[in-house]
Design a protein around this motif. Structure first.
Motif, short mmCIF file in Angstrom:
data_model
loop_
_atom_site.label_atom_id
_atom_site.label_comp_id
_atom_site.label_asym_id
_atom_site.label_seq_id
_atom_site.Cartn_x
_atom_site.Cartn_y
_atom_site.Cartn_z
N THR A 236 -32.35 -3.26 126.11
CA THR A 236 -33.68 -3.48 125.24
C THR A 236 -34.16 -4.94 125.93
OG1 THR A 236 -32.47 -2.52 123.43
CG2 THR A 236 -34.28 -4.14 123.05
N PHE A 287 -33.85 -3.81 117.51
CA PHE A 287 -34.93 -2.64 118.11
C PHE A 287 -36.17 -2.73 117.46
CE2 PHE A 287 -30.48 -1.19 119.37
CZ PHE A 287 -30.63 -1.01 120.57
N LEU A 290 -38.31 -4.82 119.57
CA LEU A 290 -38.71 -4.21 120.69
C LEU A 290 -39.95 -3.09 120.57
CD1 LEU A 290 -38.18 -3.09 123.72
CD2 LEU A 290 -36.79 -1.36 122.86
#
Length: 310
Positions: A236, A287, A290
């Motif tokens: 990531t 996440f 991201l």
């Protein structure tokens, strides 16, 4: 807000750890366009290699003396596995559709986990790892740096500086840049691209071993599953910073680490979001970050838009 400096320091140390692992993803992808999902397990093997080195040292050896030897031992183990994976798992698939090496990497990841679980002594549970003893460094009234955090914060910039100089100044580093730009033309110009690709795997594995030692001395234990979630976080970070850019990998790691640290400390303080804070949700917010960054800048923070190779 008086905790903010401490949370930023914690996030910076965590991000430096992510960045060291992320460099392995970005080095390999930058040269052969391969996402090596087994890299988290290379990190894990580096930790077990370092622990094996430590147990082989005379009893009572100072940790300050042992750590350089542990890094060397961990690097030997991780580099050996990474280069063997490149030679026997990835190289035969170099001309295959991209899905084939991706599936191979996932299979290799599972296989390495199970091999360590089965054959390393007592690896079926968490194994104790030597950790720093003594007081943390009190910087201000509201900021203290743990010894393990100071270790990774000192080591990560040195590793990045050494890698940057190697890539930009050395003959092999310039060959890496040429291979990343156009491997076919590089081969025509006399560059041994197979050797360069092996070198990229080896450098990434060595950085992963450094990260594994930093992780071990911080947590005081390692286990055969530790590479899975840390590998995903490092991937990531590499994507966040711009996969293929070595400085982007470290910057992505730092951004991710700080975001994760702040989310653990402050999300649950927001009215109506008490159930979405704390350590259990830290992976989710990583996440989410991201996704938000890629929606705004799909190539990552330092990445460049490039056309896919034919």
């Amino acid at each position: 807000m008086h905790e903010l400096p401490q949370q930023l320091a914690n996030g910076l140390a965590l991000g430096a750890l992510y960045g060291l692992i992320a460099i392995g993803y970005t080095m390999v992808y930058g040269i052969v366009q391969l996402i090596n999902f087994a890299h988290g397990e290379i990190f894990m093997i580096g930790g077990f290699g370092a622990l094996t080195t430590y147990t082989a040292l005379p009893s009572g050896t100072s940790l300050l003396v042992a750590i350089p030897l542990m890094i060397v031992g961990g690097a030997i183990a991780s580099v050996a596995v990474a280069t063997a994976a490149e030679r026997f798992a990835y190289r035969p698939l170099r001309g295959a559709p991209r899905l084939a090496p991706l599936i191979t990497a996932i299979g290799l990841s599972i296989a390495l986990q199970q091999l360590v679980w089965q054959f390393y002594p007592d690896a079926k549970k968490a194994v104790s790892f030597p950790e720093f003893q003594g007081e943390s460094f009190q910087i201000t009234e509201s900021l203290q740096i743990q010894r393990a955090d100071a270790f990774v914060l000192a080591l990560a910039p040195l590793c990045m500086l050494a890698l940057g100089l190697f890539v930009s100044k050395s003959r092999s580093g310039r060959a890496m840049q040429a291979t990343a730009q156009d491997p076919d033309t590089a081969k025509l110009m006399g560059i041994n691209t197979d050797r360069i690709i092996v070198m990229a795997f080896a450098i990434g594995a060595a950085f992963a071993a450094v990260a594994a030692v930093a992780y071990g001395v911080d947590k005081g234990q390692i286990n055969f599953e530790m590479g899975f979630i840390l590998g995903l976080k490092a991937f990531t970070a590499a994507v966040l910073g711009g996969i293929g850019n070595i400085y982007g990998a470290m910057i992505g790691g730092v951004v991710l680490g700080i975001a994760e640290s702040l989310s653990i400390a402050y999300i649950e303080e927001i009215p109506g979001m008490q159930q979405l804070g704390g350590g259990a949700w830290s992976n989710v917010w990583a996440f989410v970050l991201l996704i938000v960054v890629l929606l705004v800048r799909p190539q990552g923070l330092l990445g460049e838009r490039v056309a896919d190779r034919a």
